[in-house]
Each structure stands twice: as structure tokens, then as C-alpha cells.
Design a protein around this motif. Sequence first.
Motif, PDB file in Angstrom:
ATOM      1  N   LEU A  55      61.452  -1.896 -11.265  1.00  0.00           N
ATOM      2  CA  LEU A  55      60.093  -1.368 -11.415  1.00  0.00           C
ATOM      3  C   LEU A  55      60.110  -0.007 -12.089  1.00  0.00           C
ATOM      4  O   LEU A  55      59.263   0.295 -12.927  1.00  0.00           O
ATOM      5  N   SER A  56      61.075   0.821 -11.752  1.00  0.00           N
ATOM      6  CA  SER A  56      61.182   2.123 -12.394  1.00  0.00           C
ATOM      7  C   SER A  56      61.472   1.985 -13.887  1.00  0.00           C
ATOM      8  O   SER A  56      60.881   2.687 -14.711  1.00  0.00           O
ATOM      9  N   GLU A  57      62.370   1.075 -14.236  1.00  0.00           N
ATOM     10  CA  GLU A  57      62.752   0.912 -15.640  1.00  0.00           C
ATOM     11  C   GLU A  57      61.606   0.432 -16.526  1.00  0.00           C
ATOM     12  O   GLU A  57      61.622   0.670 -17.724  1.00  0.00           O
ATOM     13  N   ILE A  58      60.610  -0.226 -15.935  1.00  0.00           N
ATOM     14  CA  ILE A  58      59.460  -0.640 -16.746  1.00  0.00           C
ATOM     15  C   ILE A  58      58.319   0.383 -16.654  1.00  0.00           C
ATOM     16  O   ILE A  58      57.208   0.130 -17.103  1.00  0.00           O
ATOM     17  N   GLY A  59      58.627   1.547 -16.062  1.00  0.00           N
ATOM     18  CA  GLY A  59      57.655   2.631 -16.017  1.00  0.00           C
ATOM     19  C   GLY A  59      56.712   2.601 -14.843  1.00  0.00           C
ATOM     20  O   GLY A  59      55.679   3.264 -14.863  1.00  0.00           O
ATOM     21  N   HIS A  60      57.047   1.853 -13.793  1.00  0.00           N
ATOM     22  CA  HIS A  60      56.188   1.731 -12.620  1.00  0.00           C
ATOM     23  C   HIS A  60      56.986   1.919 -11.340  1.00  0.00           C
ATOM     24  O   HIS A  60      57.178   0.966 -10.575  1.00  0.00           O
ATOM     25  N   PRO A  61      57.431   3.159 -11.068  1.00  0.00           N
ATOM     26  CA  PRO A  61      58.198   3.365  -9.835  1.00  0.00           C
ATOM     27  C   PRO A  61      57.337   3.103  -8.598  1.00  0.00           C
ATOM     28  O   PRO A  61      56.111   3.202  -8.643  1.00  0.00           O
ATOM     29  N   ILE A  62      57.982   2.778  -7.522  1.00  0.00           N
ATOM     30  CA  ILE A  62      57.296   2.485  -6.263  1.00  0.00           C
ATOM     31  C   ILE A  62      56.746   3.786  -5.683  1.00  0.00           C
ATOM     32  O   ILE A  62      57.373   4.848  -5.785  1.00  0.00           O
ATOM     33  N   VAL A  63      55.585   3.714  -5.069  1.00  0.00           N
ATOM     34  CA  VAL A  63      54.993   4.879  -4.402  1.00  0.00           C
ATOM     35  C   VAL A  63      56.020   5.437  -3.416  1.00  0.00           C
ATOM     36  O   VAL A  63      56.620   4.692  -2.644  1.00  0.00           O
ATOM     37  N   GLY A  64      56.242   6.744  -3.491  1.00  0.00           N
ATOM     38  CA  GLY A  64      57.210   7.401  -2.626  1.00  0.00           C
ATOM     39  C   GLY A  64      58.614   7.457  -3.200  1.00  0.00           C
ATOM     40  O   GLY A  64      59.499   8.082  -2.616  1.00  0.00           O
ATOM     41  N   GLU A  65      58.844   6.832  -4.358  1.00  0.00           N
ATOM     42  CA  GLU A  65      60.175   6.813  -4.981  1.00  0.00           C
ATOM     43  C   GLU A  65      60.569   8.211  -5.435  1.00  0.00           C
ATOM     44  O   GLU A  65      59.780   8.916  -6.050  1.00  0.00           O
ATOM     45  N   LYS A  66      61.793   8.622  -5.111  1.00  0.00           N
ATOM     46  CA  LYS A  66      62.281   9.923  -5.537  1.00  0.00           C
ATOM     47  C   LYS A  66      63.588   9.827  -6.323  1.00  0.00           C
ATOM     48  O   LYS A  66      63.987  10.782  -6.974  1.00  0.00           O
ATOM     49  N   VAL A  67      64.244   8.684  -6.262  1.00  0.00           N
ATOM     50  CA  VAL A  67      65.544   8.533  -6.917  1.00  0.00           C
ATOM     51  C   VAL A  67      65.406   7.837  -8.268  1.00  0.00           C
ATOM     52  O   VAL A  67      65.861   8.347  -9.291  1.00  0.00           O
ATOM     53  N   TYR A  68      64.783   6.682  -8.284  1.00  0.00           N
ATOM     54  CA  TYR A  68      64.681   5.886  -9.507  1.00  0.00           C
ATOM     55  C   TYR A  68      63.310   6.125 -10.137  1.00  0.00           C
ATOM     56  O   TYR A  68      62.354   5.409  -9.862  1.00  0.00           O
ATOM     57  N   ILE A  69      63.226   7.141 -10.974  1.00  0.00           N
ATOM     58  CA  ILE A  69      61.936   7.492 -11.577  1.00  0.00           C
ATOM     59  C   ILE A  69      62.054   7.631 -13.095  1.00  0.00           C
ATOM     60  O   ILE A  69      61.368   8.420 -13.721  1.00  0.00           O
ATOM     61  N   LYS A  70      62.904   6.813 -13.730  1.00  0.00           N
ATOM     62  CA  LYS A  70      63.056   6.819 -15.181  1.00  0.00           C
ATOM     63  C   LYS A  70      61.740   6.441 -15.857  1.00  0.00           C
ATOM     64  O   LYS A  70      60.976   5.641 -15.338  1.00  0.00           O
ATOM     65  N   LYS A  71      61.533   6.999 -17.018  1.00  0.00           N
ATOM     66  CA  LYS A  71      60.415   6.624 -17.890  1.00  0.00           C
ATOM     67  C   LYS A  71      59.045   6.782 -17.237  1.00  0.00           C
ATOM     68  O   LYS A  71      58.098   6.134 -17.636  1.00  0.00           O
ATOM     69  N   PHE A  72      58.934   7.629 -16.238  1.00  0.00           N
ATOM     70  CA  PHE A  72      57.638   7.785 -15.592  1.00  0.00           C
ATOM     71  C   PHE A  72      57.129   9.187 -15.835  1.00  0.00           C
ATOM     72  O   PHE A  72      57.743  10.154 -15.415  1.00  0.00           O
ATOM     73  N   GLY A  73      55.997   9.296 -16.505  1.00  0.00           N
ATOM     74  CA  GLY A  73      55.420  10.591 -16.800  1.00  0.00           C
ATOM     75  C   GLY A  73      54.149  10.862 -16.030  1.00  0.00           C
ATOM     76  O   GLY A  73      53.533  11.901 -16.190  1.00  0.00           O
ATOM     77  N   GLY A  74      53.752   9.924 -15.201  1.00  0.00           N
ATOM     78  CA  GLY A  74      52.504  10.071 -14.453  1.00  0.00           C
ATOM     79  C   GLY A  74      52.678  10.926 -13.223  1.00  0.00           C
ATOM     80  O   GLY A  74      53.779  11.344 -12.872  1.00  0.00           O
ATOM     81  N   PRO A  75      51.569  11.187 -12.533  1.00  0.00           N
ATOM     82  CA  PRO A  75      51.643  12.000 -11.318  1.00  0.00           C
ATOM     83  C   PRO A  75      52.316  11.229 -10.181  1.00  0.00           C
ATOM     84  O   PRO A  75      52.137  10.029 -10.039  1.00  0.00           O
ATOM     85  N   GLU A  76      53.075  11.966  -9.390  1.00  0.00           N
ATOM     86  CA  GLU A  76      53.724  11.354  -8.226  1.00  0.00           C
ATOM     87  C   GLU A  76      52.670  11.075  -7.162  1.00  0.00           C
ATOM     88  O   GLU A  76      51.787  11.888  -6.906  1.00  0.00           O
TER      89      GLU A  76
END
Length: 121
Positions: A55-76
Motif C-alpha cells: 500500500l505504501s509503494e502505491i502511494g497509500h500508506p495505512i493510517v498510523g503508518e510510520k515506517v513504510y511511507i514511500k511516495k507519500f506527500g500527503g498529510p499524516e
Amino acid sequence: SGVRGSAAPGATNKDGEALGREAVTHVALQERLRGASLVACRIETGRTHQIRIHLSEIGHPIVGEKVYIKKFGGPEIPAERVMLHAGELGFFHPVTGDAVKWTQDPPADFRSRLESLRLRS
């Protein structure tokens, strides 16, 4: 870096050995929310942290994710933990060959975080 993740296709180590193993995750949208989505994932391979990584690799990390956050530029979207829940677990019993399955509703913290996201939408 010490963080697990996917290896690029054809990647090898210093000895020329292939890196990575196949991992297949099927993702289905369940509900669109403002800034997040509720999805259902079905894994075929069961690699360590597979859903979190994919999910992180396609730009949609899981809510609460702190480790796998590649390619995510949105607000945590903060959460006390990674909002991942195994609603159903199953396998074929190694001795009998019977299909074994358990289901479990999401815990209270997951339901509460989901409801707060619904209220934002």
C-alpha cells in the motif's frame, strides 16, 4: 537502511543472487473517505509486512503508518497504531487438508478511528 521493502525487478546482491521473492496483494476499495480510503486486502503469499509495504509503494500508506511511507506527500493521519485489521484468516490444515477460517470484527480503536474519518468526509 534496515527497512524491509520490495526489490526492483532483476535486482541482485553482490554475489549476483536474485533479491526479493514474489508477493501478491489484491486490494479492493470498500469506502472513499476524505484523505483516506477503507480497503480490503487479500494476500496470496504472506510475506512480512506485505500489505503495509504494497500500500505504501502505491502511494497509500495505512493510517498510523510510520515506517513504510514511500511516495507519500500527503498529510499524516495520526493514529495510536497502524490501522490494519485481519478480519478473516484462513488456511488449509496441514494434516486434514480441511479449510480452516476465523473471522473477527475490528477492535474498538479501529472502529473509532474509522468513524472519525467518516465524520471528516
